[in-house]
Design a protein around this motif. Structure first.
Motif, PDB file in Angstrom:
ATOM      1  N   LEU A  35       0.849  -1.194   0.000  1.00  0.00           N
ATOM      2  CA  LEU A  35       0.000   0.000   0.000  1.00  0.00           C
ATOM      3  C   LEU A  35       0.885   1.244   0.000  1.00  0.00           C
ATOM      4  O   LEU A  35       1.726   1.418   0.884  1.00  0.00           O
ATOM      5  N   GLY A  36       0.679   2.104  -0.977  1.00  0.00           N
ATOM      6  CA  GLY A  36       1.417   3.369  -1.033  1.00  0.00           C
ATOM      7  C   GLY A  36       0.666   4.436  -0.255  1.00  0.00           C
ATOM      8  O   GLY A  36      -0.526   4.652  -0.471  1.00  0.00           O
ATOM      9  N   ALA A  37       1.383   5.110   0.636  1.00  0.00           N
ATOM     10  CA  ALA A  37       0.735   6.125   1.478  1.00  0.00           C
ATOM     11  C   ALA A  37       1.062   7.545   1.016  1.00  0.00           C
ATOM     12  O   ALA A  37       0.831   8.509   1.756  1.00  0.00           O
ATOM     13  N   MET A  38       1.559   7.675  -0.203  1.00  0.00           N
ATOM     14  CA  MET A  38       1.857   9.025  -0.711  1.00  0.00           C
ATOM     15  C   MET A  38       0.580   9.846  -0.885  1.00  0.00           C
ATOM     16  O   MET A  38       0.624  11.080  -0.903  1.00  0.00           O
ATOM     17  N   THR A  39      -0.548   9.154  -1.007  1.00  0.00           N
ATOM     18  CA  THR A  39      -1.837   9.852  -1.172  1.00  0.00           C
ATOM     19  C   THR A  39      -2.458  10.247   0.172  1.00  0.00           C
ATOM     20  O   THR A  39      -3.547  10.808   0.179  1.00  0.00           O
ATOM     21  N   PHE A  40      -1.802   9.934   1.282  1.00  0.00           N
ATOM     22  CA  PHE A  40      -2.379  10.277   2.588  1.00  0.00           C
ATOM     23  C   PHE A  40      -2.113  11.760   2.852  1.00  0.00           C
ATOM     24  O   PHE A  40      -1.018  12.172   3.226  1.00  0.00           O
ATOM     25  N   GLY A  41      -3.145  12.585   2.663  1.00  0.00           N
ATOM     26  CA  GLY A  41      -2.993  14.041   2.868  1.00  0.00           C
ATOM     27  C   GLY A  41      -3.213  14.772   1.557  1.00  0.00           C
ATOM     28  O   GLY A  41      -2.979  14.218   0.470  1.00  0.00           O
ATOM     29  N   THR A  42      -3.660  16.000   1.652  1.00  0.00           N
ATOM     30  CA  THR A  42      -4.004  16.771   0.441  1.00  0.00           C
ATOM     31  C   THR A  42      -3.063  17.962   0.237  1.00  0.00           C
ATOM     32  O   THR A  42      -3.339  18.832  -0.580  1.00  0.00           O
ATOM     33  N   GLU A  43      -1.960  17.986   0.955  1.00  0.00           N
ATOM     34  CA  GLU A  43      -1.026  19.124   0.884  1.00  0.00           C
ATOM     35  C   GLU A  43      -0.499  19.373  -0.530  1.00  0.00           C
ATOM     36  O   GLU A  43      -0.092  20.485  -0.847  1.00  0.00           O
ATOM     37  N   TRP A  44      -0.443  18.326  -1.359  1.00  0.00           N
ATOM     38  CA  TRP A  44       0.130  18.488  -2.696  1.00  0.00           C
ATOM     39  C   TRP A  44      -0.933  18.770  -3.757  1.00  0.00           C
ATOM     40  O   TRP A  44      -0.660  18.687  -4.960  1.00  0.00           O
ATOM     41  N   GLY A  45      -2.163  19.038  -3.317  1.00  0.00           N
ATOM     42  CA  GLY A  45      -3.215  19.380  -4.271  1.00  0.00           C
ATOM     43  C   GLY A  45      -3.970  18.180  -4.799  1.00  0.00           C
ATOM     44  O   GLY A  45      -4.826  18.313  -5.674  1.00  0.00           O
ATOM     45  N   TRP A  46      -3.663  16.989  -4.319  1.00  0.00           N
ATOM     46  CA  TRP A  46      -4.370  15.769  -4.678  1.00  0.00           C
ATOM     47  C   TRP A  46      -4.191  14.805  -3.505  1.00  0.00           C
ATOM     48  O   TRP A  46      -3.547  15.164  -2.515  1.00  0.00           O
ATOM     49  N   GLY A  60      -5.514  -8.504   4.533  1.00  0.00           N
ATOM     50  CA  GLY A  60      -4.323  -9.301   4.836  1.00  0.00           C
ATOM     51  C   GLY A  60      -3.017  -8.676   4.394  1.00  0.00           C
ATOM     52  O   GLY A  60      -1.952  -9.263   4.581  1.00  0.00           O
ATOM     53  N   GLY A  61      -3.064  -7.486   3.783  1.00  0.00           N
ATOM     54  CA  GLY A  61      -1.834  -6.823   3.348  1.00  0.00           C
ATOM     55  C   GLY A  61      -0.956  -6.455   4.535  1.00  0.00           C
ATOM     56  O   GLY A  61      -1.467  -6.092   5.600  1.00  0.00           O
ATOM     57  N   ASN A  62       0.361  -6.562   4.348  1.00  0.00           N
ATOM     58  CA  ASN A  62       1.237  -6.236   5.487  1.00  0.00           C
ATOM     59  C   ASN A  62       2.341  -5.234   5.157  1.00  0.00           C
ATOM     60  O   ASN A  62       3.153  -4.914   6.012  1.00  0.00           O
ATOM     61  N   PHE A  63       2.378  -4.710   3.916  1.00  0.00           N
ATOM     62  CA  PHE A  63       3.562  -3.958   3.473  1.00  0.00           C
ATOM     63  C   PHE A  63       3.113  -2.544   3.088  1.00  0.00           C
ATOM     64  O   PHE A  63       2.361  -2.378   2.113  1.00  0.00           O
ATOM     65  N   ILE A  64       3.564  -1.539   3.810  1.00  0.00           N
ATOM     66  CA  ILE A  64       3.083  -0.169   3.570  1.00  0.00           C
ATOM     67  C   ILE A  64       4.270   0.767   3.349  1.00  0.00           C
ATOM     68  O   ILE A  64       5.247   0.740   4.091  1.00  0.00           O
ATOM     69  N   ASP A  65       4.138   1.587   2.318  1.00  0.00           N
ATOM     70  CA  ASP A  65       5.240   2.439   1.872  1.00  0.00           C
ATOM     71  C   ASP A  65       4.921   3.919   2.103  1.00  0.00           C
ATOM     72  O   ASP A  65       3.851   4.394   1.724  1.00  0.00           O
ATOM     73  N   THR A  66       5.887   4.626   2.711  1.00  0.00           N
ATOM     74  CA  THR A  66       5.732   6.067   2.868  1.00  0.00           C
ATOM     75  C   THR A  66       7.113   6.714   2.721  1.00  0.00           C
ATOM     76  O   THR A  66       8.075   6.067   2.321  1.00  0.00           O
TER      77      THR A  66
END
Ligand SMILES: NC(=O)c1ccc[n+]([C@@H]2O[C@H](COP(=O)([O-])OP(=O)(O)OC[C@H]3O[C@@H](n4cnc5c(N)ncnc54)[C@H](OP(=O)(O)O)[C@@H]3O)[C@@H](O)[C@H]2O)c1
Length: 367
Positions: free
Chosen positions: A21-32, A50-56
């Motif tokens: 799971l990519g967490a780059m979308t967590f937050g709207t500071e970048w306009g999206w 069941g996912g266990n792998f998260i990227d930030t």
């Protein structure tokens, strides 16, 4: 392929889901991206499946991504079960010459910041976010090794680096007994296949699992963008900002999208699932980092490995997105290999590891 089937990352003993799971979308500071309510629903959906792998990364949404992720993990009581990956390199805007780049001073500062925002005392995987063109690999690898010894970091990775730099770093690790690089994070999708020139082979040869970013080219490969319609979503917001990671509207890419749409129609699956399935099954890929700004998108994307993409359909996508091999890579195509092996079939790895070279005829035989 359910999310709760785990594979070891590179040559490490760390077990991770094939879809992260990519967490780059967590937050709207970048306009999206997503607000906190939706970010939490995205997180919940991923871990429920069941996912266990998260990227930030420290730089994502100016720190909000790490902070929210840390909060969601703590509220769910899942720190032990999850594999949290973060990255450092970018200056967080304080005009400090050593507040960015990959040197030891910034590395040690950055890891403390990430641990604090994530509310944890260790990272499962810590990446260099991008090559800074300055810091020697020795300095990065030695400092990363210290962090592993201290217990603050479990495994290390490199993102957005030239292949030679990653090869040097891994060789140093092997010869000096440093913690080896377990993951190589790179952009890869039907419209961005340049890592196939060097990095894919590097990763398989030297034991690094490729973790794929922007597998849908920021949404282009979901089919939501149309050539003749004004773009909305992330690619619409970012279309004039000059960052190549978001410039995907080209004639070549529209042709790839058209073929993807046909293939997806034939197999009766959403385009996003087919695009994710294709990239997940490419050589060297350990895990595909799925991005979503809404839970419905994630729900759609998490079905990407529930089916087998028939070889003939995968091949059509591969052909539609093929790119010419520039020098020196054209020496490694079947045409040139034919000149080396004179018609023999040569393969030195077990099946499934990488395709053996097959040549027909003799001399300049091409298959
Ligand atoms: N190492 C690096 O340099 C680097 C760089 C970039 C990303 N990353 C990592 O990779 C992760 C994934 O990258 P990415 O977010 O660019 O991945 P992506 O899958 O290429 O793009 C995700 C975006 O595509 C759209 N989308 C996704 N699924 C959709 C669906 N089913 N239907 C319609 N639209 C859909 C959404 O756009 P909208 O938001 O517009 O709705 C979503 O935010 C990031 O979260 C980050 O962790 C790393």
């Amino acid at each position: 392929m359910p999310l709760d089937t785990y594979y070891t990352l590179g040559r490490s003993g760390l077990r991770v889901s094939r879809l992260s799971l990519g967490a780059m979308t967590f937050g709207t500071e970048w306009g999206w991206g997503s607000d906190k309510h939706n970010a939490r629903r995205i997180f919940d959906l991923y871990v429920e499946r069941g996912g266990n792998f998260i990227d930030t990364a420290d730089v994502y949404t100016n720190g909000t991504s790490e902070a929210w992720l840390g909060e969601f993990v703590a509220d769910a009581g899942l720190r032990d079960r999850l594999v949290l990956a973060s990255k450092y390199t970018f200056n967080l805007g304080d005009r400090n010459a050593n507040g960015g780049g990959n040197g030891r001073k910034n590395l040690l500062r950055a890891v403390e910041g990430s641990l604090k925002r994530l509310g944890t005392d260790y990272l499962d995987l810590f990446y260099v976010h991008a090559w800074d063109q300055l810091t020697p690999a020795e300095e990065v690898m030695r400092t990363m090794d210290d962090l592993v010894s201290s217990g603050k970091v479990r495994h290390i990775g490199l993102s957005d680096v030239p292949a030679w730099y990653a090869a040097r770093a891994q060789t140093l690790a092997e010869w000096r007994g440093f913690e080896p690089v377990s993951a190589l994070q790179l952009q890869y999708s039907l419209v961005e296949r340049n890592l196939e020139h060097e990095h894919a082979r590097l990763a398989t040869e030297l034991g690094m699992g490729i973790t794929v970013w922007s597998p849908l080219a920021s949404g282009l490969l979901s089919g939501r963008y149309r050539k003749d319609a004004a773009p909305e979503g992330r690619l619409g917001v970012m279309k004039d900002n000059g960052n190549p990671a978001f410039q995907h509207f080209s004639e070549r890419n529209w042709r790839i999208v058209e073929e993807l749409e046909r293939v997806a129609g034939e197999i009766g699956r959403p385009m996003a699932q087919v695009a994710l399935n294709w990239v997940a099954n490419r050589p060297g890929v350990a895990s595909v980092i799925v991005g979503a700004s809404r839970p419905e998108q994630l729900s759609d994307n998490l079905g990407a490995l529930d089916f087998e993409l028939p070889a003939a359909l995968a091949e059509r996508l591969t052909r539609a997105s093929d790119m010419p091999a520039p020098f020196p890579y054209y020496f490694f195509t079947n045409a040139m290999q034919g000149m080396m092996y004179g018609g023999a079939t040569v393969g030195d790895k077990p099946a499934g590891y990488r395709a053996p070279v097959r040549v027909s005829g003799s001399g300049s035989g091409v298959e």
